[in-house]
Write a protein that holds these residues in place. Structure first.
Motif, PDB file in Angstrom:
ATOM      1  N   ASP A  98      64.416   7.357 -28.588  1.00 39.07           N
ATOM      2  CA  ASP A  98      64.122   7.170 -30.016  1.00 39.07           C
ATOM      3  C   ASP A  98      65.416   7.137 -30.829  1.00 39.07           C
ATOM      4  O   ASP A  98      65.549   6.341 -31.764  1.00 39.07           O
ATOM      5  CB  ASP A  98      63.225   8.304 -30.534  1.00 39.07           C
ATOM      6  CG  ASP A  98      61.776   8.120 -30.128  1.00 39.07           C
ATOM      7  OD1 ASP A  98      61.308   6.968 -30.086  1.00 39.07           O
ATOM      8  OD2 ASP A  98      61.105   9.137 -29.851  1.00 39.07           O
ATOM      9  N   LEU A  99      66.357   8.002 -30.496  1.00 40.27           N
ATOM     10  CA  LEU A  99      67.650   7.979 -31.205  1.00 40.27           C
ATOM     11  C   LEU A  99      68.360   6.655 -30.946  1.00 40.27           C
ATOM     12  O   LEU A  99      68.942   6.054 -31.854  1.00 40.27           O
ATOM     13  CB  LEU A  99      68.532   9.149 -30.776  1.00 40.27           C
ATOM     14  CG  LEU A  99      68.063  10.555 -31.181  1.00 40.27           C
ATOM     15  CD1 LEU A  99      69.018  11.616 -30.634  1.00 40.27           C
ATOM     16  CD2 LEU A  99      67.948  10.694 -32.700  1.00 40.27           C
ATOM     17  N   ALA A 100      68.303   6.181 -29.698  1.00 38.89           N
ATOM     18  CA  ALA A 100      68.929   4.903 -29.342  1.00 38.89           C
ATOM     19  C   ALA A 100      68.348   3.774 -30.180  1.00 38.89           C
ATOM     20  O   ALA A 100      69.072   2.914 -30.696  1.00 38.89           O
ATOM     21  CB  ALA A 100      68.729   4.614 -27.854  1.00 38.89           C
ATOM     22  N   ALA A 101      67.024   3.784 -30.336  1.00 39.90           N
ATOM     23  CA  ALA A 101      66.348   2.721 -31.088  1.00 39.90           C
ATOM     24  C   ALA A 101      66.821   2.681 -32.536  1.00 39.90           C
ATOM     25  O   ALA A 101      66.772   1.638 -33.185  1.00 39.90           O
ATOM     26  CB  ALA A 101      64.842   2.938 -31.043  1.00 39.90           C
ATOM     27  N   CYS A 102      67.284   3.818 -33.049  1.00 41.07           N
ATOM     28  CA  CYS A 102      67.757   3.880 -34.432  1.00 41.07           C
ATOM     29  C   CYS A 102      69.273   3.750 -34.528  1.00 41.07           C
ATOM     30  O   CYS A 102      69.848   3.866 -35.608  1.00 41.07           O
ATOM     31  CB  CYS A 102      67.310   5.189 -35.077  1.00 41.07           C
ATOM     32  SG  CYS A 102      65.546   5.225 -35.386  1.00 41.07           S
ATOM     33  N   GLY A 103      69.932   3.548 -33.415  1.00 40.48           N
ATOM     34  CA  GLY A 103      71.387   3.419 -33.437  1.00 40.48           C
ATOM     35  C   GLY A 103      72.083   4.742 -33.728  1.00 40.48           C
ATOM     36  O   GLY A 103      73.196   4.775 -34.263  1.00 40.48           O
ATOM     37  N   ALA A 104      71.436   5.855 -33.392  1.00 42.34           N
ATOM     38  CA  ALA A 104      72.034   7.167 -33.668  1.00 42.34           C
ATOM     39  C   ALA A 104      72.848   7.649 -32.474  1.00 42.34           C
ATOM     40  O   ALA A 104      72.523   7.364 -31.331  1.00 42.34           O
ATOM     41  CB  ALA A 104      70.937   8.178 -33.981  1.00 42.34           C
TER      42      ALA A 104
END
Ligand code: ADP
Ligand code: MG
Length: 317
Positions: free
Chosen positions: A74-80
């Motif tokens: 989920d963090l990856a999907a947001c570029g975090a």
């Protein structure tokens, strides 16, 4: 060995920090974190329930790994950029071998992405694992679902359907002894690096957890656009390709779920940059279609419209 709740936490879940922003981790009522100026904090939480998200015979180290992986996805999907996690774990009993393996799987992935476990909750009951993860992105640069515009290109990372096939093969005792599909189910690799590199290039992004069609539909709804995709452009593993041919279920890969790949949209002027970037990724990246002004998702297979019965997984349907 007899261990109290706090002894257990200290033994299995309290490790040194990797971030200078952490003021207080495990051992107080709250964790305390310094956040850099000009950064935004992104938070996400996911629960894995025995019998729903994993079977009772799961390997504990795989479970620890996957519980964190789905949140990092989920963090990856947001570029975090991942930073911290908390863990709420409900255990039927204290089993030291189990806890040793679970925590080693969890910390293996945490170490790979410099994630500190900074707190949690430990309770007795039916086996359930909840991980909340947080990360940071420069102000305004987080990738969201609502930025797709007409003409944007639609991409998917990696190969989808492998985890779904592994699950299917566990349930139905199909004979797919392809070890890679089982690894893809048990130890998904969150596309953290790709997510970071897509900041300022992608217009929208989502991680594929419930099935590509269902998750792409979230981007379309959020962005108030439609899209057309061509399934023959997807990169599928040999096993998934064979399964689809044998069963005639051509929509299997795009509805199976548990992939933890990224689906993202890109304005056409960034296509060259995406091509260049994705050549350096250790997995394939497929251009599968484009955003249009319709209000539907049109799915073609070698040019023929494909009828889709259901788009993906939902808990209450
Ligand atoms: P409180 O009652 O103040 O909420 P707890 O007694 O539940 O705190 O937990 C004591 C400390 O251990 C807290 O800092 C909490 O965040 C941490 N903790 C509890 N369970 C876990 C776990 N499974 N993993 C990591 N930290 C945990
Ligand atoms: Mg307290």
């Amino acid at each position: 060995m007899q261990l109290s709740e706090f002894g257990l936490i200290g033994r299995y879940f309290n490790r040194a920090s990797q971030h200078k922003g952490l003021i207080k981790g495990v051992g107080d009522d709250c964790a305390v974190i310094n956040i850099e100026p000009h950064m935004q904090l992104l938070m996400t939480v996911d629960t894995l329930v025995e019998g729903v998200h994993f079977s009772p015979d799961v390997q504990p180290d795989d479970l620890g790994y996957k519980a964190l992986a789905v949140s990092l996805s989920d963090l990856a999907a947001c570029g975090a950029e991942p930073r911290y996690a908390t863990l709420a774990i409900t255990l039927p009993q204290v089993d030291h071998d189990w806890l040793q393996m679970f925590s080693s799987g969890l910390f293996e992935l945490a170490g790979q992405y410099n994630v500190d476990l900074i707190g949690g909750d430990t309770t007795r009951g039916p086996l359930t694992v909840t991980i909340q993860a947080s990360g940071v992105a420069p102000h305004g640069q987080a990738l969201l679902r609502n930025g797709a515009r007409e003409g944007d290109l639609i991409y998917v990372t990696g190969q989808i359907g492998d985890a779904g096939l592994a699950l299917q093969s566990n349930l139905n005792q199909l004979n797919y002894n392809d070890v890679t599909i089982h690894k893809r189910l048990n130890r998904p690799e969150p596309r953290v690096q790709a997510g970071l590199e897509l900041r300022q290039l992608a217009s929208a992004c989502i991680d594929v957890s419930d099935g590509l069609l269902a998750d792409l539909a979230h981007i379309l709804k959020s962005s108030q656009v439609g899209a057309g995709i061509e399934l023959s452009r997807l990169d599928l593993s040999e096993s998934v390709r064979r399964y689809q041919e044998h069963t005639g279920r051509l929509d299997f890969a795009v509805t199976a779920g548990d992939d933890y790949e990224l689906c993202f949209t890109v304005p056409p002027e960034h296509q060259n940059e995406i091509d260049k970037l994705s050549r350096q990724w250790p997995f394939h990246c497929s251009l599968i279609g484009a955003i249009d002004h319709s209000d539907t998702l049109t799915v073609l297979n070698n040019g023929d419209p494909l009828e889709i019965r259901h788009q993906g997984f939902q808990h209450f349907s």
